[in-house]
Design a protein around this motif. Sequence first.
Motif, short mmCIF file in Angstrom:
data_model
loop_
_atom_site.label_atom_id
_atom_site.label_comp_id
_atom_site.label_asym_id
_atom_site.label_seq_id
_atom_site.Cartn_x
_atom_site.Cartn_y
_atom_site.Cartn_z
N LYS A 35 0.60 -1.16 0.43
CA LYS A 35 -0.20 0.04 -0.02
C LYS A 35 1.06 0.89 -0.10
N TYR A 36 2.07 1.22 0.52
CA TYR A 36 3.39 2.11 0.33
C TYR A 36 4.06 2.11 0.34
N TRP A 37 5.84 2.87 -0.50
CA TRP A 37 6.70 2.43 -0.55
C TRP A 37 7.14 3.23 -0.26
N MET A 38 8.10 3.21 0.34
CA MET A 38 9.36 4.18 1.01
C MET A 38 10.54 3.75 0.83
N HIS A 39 11.16 5.23 0.22
CA HIS A 39 12.56 5.24 -0.61
C HIS A 39 13.57 6.09 0.71
N ASN A 40 14.45 5.70 1.27
CA ASN A 40 15.32 6.21 2.05
C ASN A 40 16.40 7.65 0.36
N GLY A 41 16.97 8.15 0.97
CA GLY A 41 17.79 9.22 -0.12
C GLY A 41 19.10 9.05 0.10
N TYR A 42 20.15 8.95 -1.02
CA TYR A 42 21.21 8.74 -1.19
C TYR A 42 22.66 9.22 -0.64
N ILE A 43 23.35 8.60 -0.45
CA ILE A 43 24.32 9.67 0.40
C ILE A 43 25.58 9.71 -0.11
N ASN A 44 25.97 11.07 0.04
CA ASN A 44 27.38 11.45 -0.42
C ASN A 44 28.74 12.24 0.40
N ILE A 45 30.02 11.37 0.14
CA ILE A 45 31.40 11.53 0.54
C ILE A 45 31.65 12.72 -0.05
N ASP A 46 31.96 13.38 1.45
CA ASP A 46 32.24 14.92 1.00
C ASP A 46 31.92 15.12 0.22
N ASN A 47 30.83 15.23 -0.14
CA ASN A 47 30.15 16.37 -1.52
C ASN A 47 30.08 15.37 -2.78
N GLU A 48 30.72 14.16 -2.69
CA GLU A 48 30.53 12.91 -3.97
C GLU A 48 29.62 12.18 -4.12
N LYS A 49 29.16 11.73 -4.72
CA LYS A 49 27.67 10.29 -4.83
C LYS A 49 28.58 9.49 -4.76
N MET A 50 28.50 8.35 -3.28
CA MET A 50 29.22 7.03 -3.21
C MET A 50 29.61 6.60 -4.22
N SER A 51 30.59 5.33 -4.79
CA SER A 51 30.39 4.75 -5.65
C SER A 51 31.82 4.12 -6.27
N LYS A 52 31.42 2.65 -6.33
CA LYS A 52 33.35 2.00 -6.15
C LYS A 52 33.63 3.02 -8.01
N LEU A 93 34.65 5.43 -7.81
CA LEU A 93 35.23 6.98 -7.13
C LEU A 93 36.32 5.71 -5.90
N GLY A 94 35.99 4.74 -5.64
CA GLY A 94 36.45 4.02 -4.40
C GLY A 94 36.05 5.01 -3.07
N ASN A 95 35.28 5.40 -2.96
CA ASN A 95 34.82 6.39 -1.99
C ASN A 95 33.98 5.19 -0.34
N PHE A 96 34.11 4.11 -1.08
CA PHE A 96 32.46 3.31 0.10
C PHE A 96 33.42 3.28 1.75
N VAL A 97 32.63 4.22 2.43
CA VAL A 97 32.99 3.99 3.58
C VAL A 97 32.44 2.67 3.87
N LEU A 98 32.93 1.75 4.85
CA LEU A 98 32.27 0.75 5.70
C LEU A 98 32.15 0.97 7.08
N VAL A 99 30.62 0.87 7.42
CA VAL A 99 29.80 0.68 9.11
C VAL A 99 31.71 0.30 9.96
N HIS A 100 31.50 -0.89 9.52
CA HIS A 100 32.88 -2.23 10.76
C HIS A 100 33.79 -0.97 10.47
N ASP A 101 34.11 0.26 9.72
CA ASP A 101 35.50 0.70 9.81
C ASP A 101 35.28 2.11 10.94
N ILE A 102 33.96 2.46 10.61
CA ILE A 102 33.66 3.63 10.89
C ILE A 102 32.96 3.99 12.64
N ILE A 103 32.87 2.36 13.24
CA ILE A 103 32.34 2.01 14.62
C ILE A 103 33.71 2.49 15.62
#
Length: 466
Positions: A252-269, A271-281
């Motif tokens: 009935k309802y479709w919800m979608h969250n927005g994208y994440i940018n890294i230092d104002n650039e779209k996160m993409s493989k 660009l090699g700017n993937f940030v892993l949660v495992h490393d952040i925490i």
Amino acid sequence: MSIKIYNTLSRKKEEFQPLEEGKVKMYVCGPTVYNYIHIGNARPAIVFDTVRRYLEFRGYEVSYVSNFTDVDDKLIRAANELGEDVPTIAQRFIDAYFEDISALGCRKADVHPRVMESMDIIIDFIQALIDKGYAYESEGDVYYRTRKFEGYGKLSHQSIDDLKAGARIEVGEKKQDALDFALWKAAKEGEISWDSPWGKGRPGWHIECSAMAKKYLGESIDIHAGGQDLAFPHHENEIAQSEALTGKPFAKYWMHNGYINIDNEKMSKSLGNFVLVHDIIKKHDPKVLRFFMLSVHYRHPINYSEELLENMKAGLERLTTSYQNIKHRLSSSSGLTDHNEEWLNKIQDLREQFIKEMDDDFNTANAISVLFELSKQANYYLMEKNTHEEVLKAFMNEFETLFSVLGLELEAEEGLLDEEIERLIQERNQARKERNFSRSDEIRDQLKAMNIILEDTPQGTRWKRG
């Protein structure tokens, strides 16, 4: 007051009316478990965990399902590169996923179905689509007849003609129409595979969620959610498959969250700017990352940087410090039970404002602004000469309740209240009263060596781990 949800299907906010009074069936697309999750995976986990918490806060009984894609091309590549089998790789990163999202304050789903454990229902689903004429077998592959489904494109708001212009048949595909998509893929040599009526193979990505959602939540569900990148083709194809089979609305309802940018650039493989949660925490309190994710409305893009995360840490500390000051004053109060109606009304008004913001499409950014106002009012109250137990308890309860709704549990602070540290602080305070500054400094240095930082405030001495 009623909850309003922005529905991707209608592109407008709609009043939330569940299919069954008081109950919510919610399906959230989970990760493909070939690596540790990155912050793009973390955002829907945090966002829709918060949606679930808020719906429960508002009195709904929520059935929450989130899947794992534990077999696909990425997993097969990872297994080949590491010299391991697909199930081993999948299990490793499922375990890592639970570890990471738990650190982020996300509760487990009621069910976490896995593709490899759902093969029978997936095959049955595909066969039923073939029987109804919506799918066909071609040399071991099975494809969905996209044009046969009249509503195709309604979620992504694209016409079939627009889609046709960009479609093409790739080398090795055996489909009748460029728009058709795979439900079952014939096994290639050396790949993991399962027996089926069409030969050995494995499912296509889209069919998996349709089958698992149907099994665990039924033919029609209230909320289907995931990242914005999933709206097309993944969710579009889920609708086509599920509604062709059942003849009923899938979600009935479709919800979608927005994208994440890294230092104002779209996160993409690329660009090699993937940030892993495992490393952040490893470097930051995971609670701060959750707070950061909720500081922006879920449908808006969010920009991640180390500097922004540090700013959010300072903001969260302001809130938790207010809470701890209230708690400290309450523990050291003389037990006054008189109350101040004006302050109790202020606290109640703030709760109602929090609800108003969250009712408006789960606006956590504005809800957090209410928390800062709660903190400011708590600080004002503590400056009064006479404080009263009932008001202090009301402030404390409001902090704990609203933080819990956002998944920012304050109870973790309890682990810091070590009796030995408290005893040393009391001894230091007594030494200061007696002007025994050498002993006072000695205790401060002792606590500092234990990585305990003291802060002398008008409300007394507070402490935290450095």
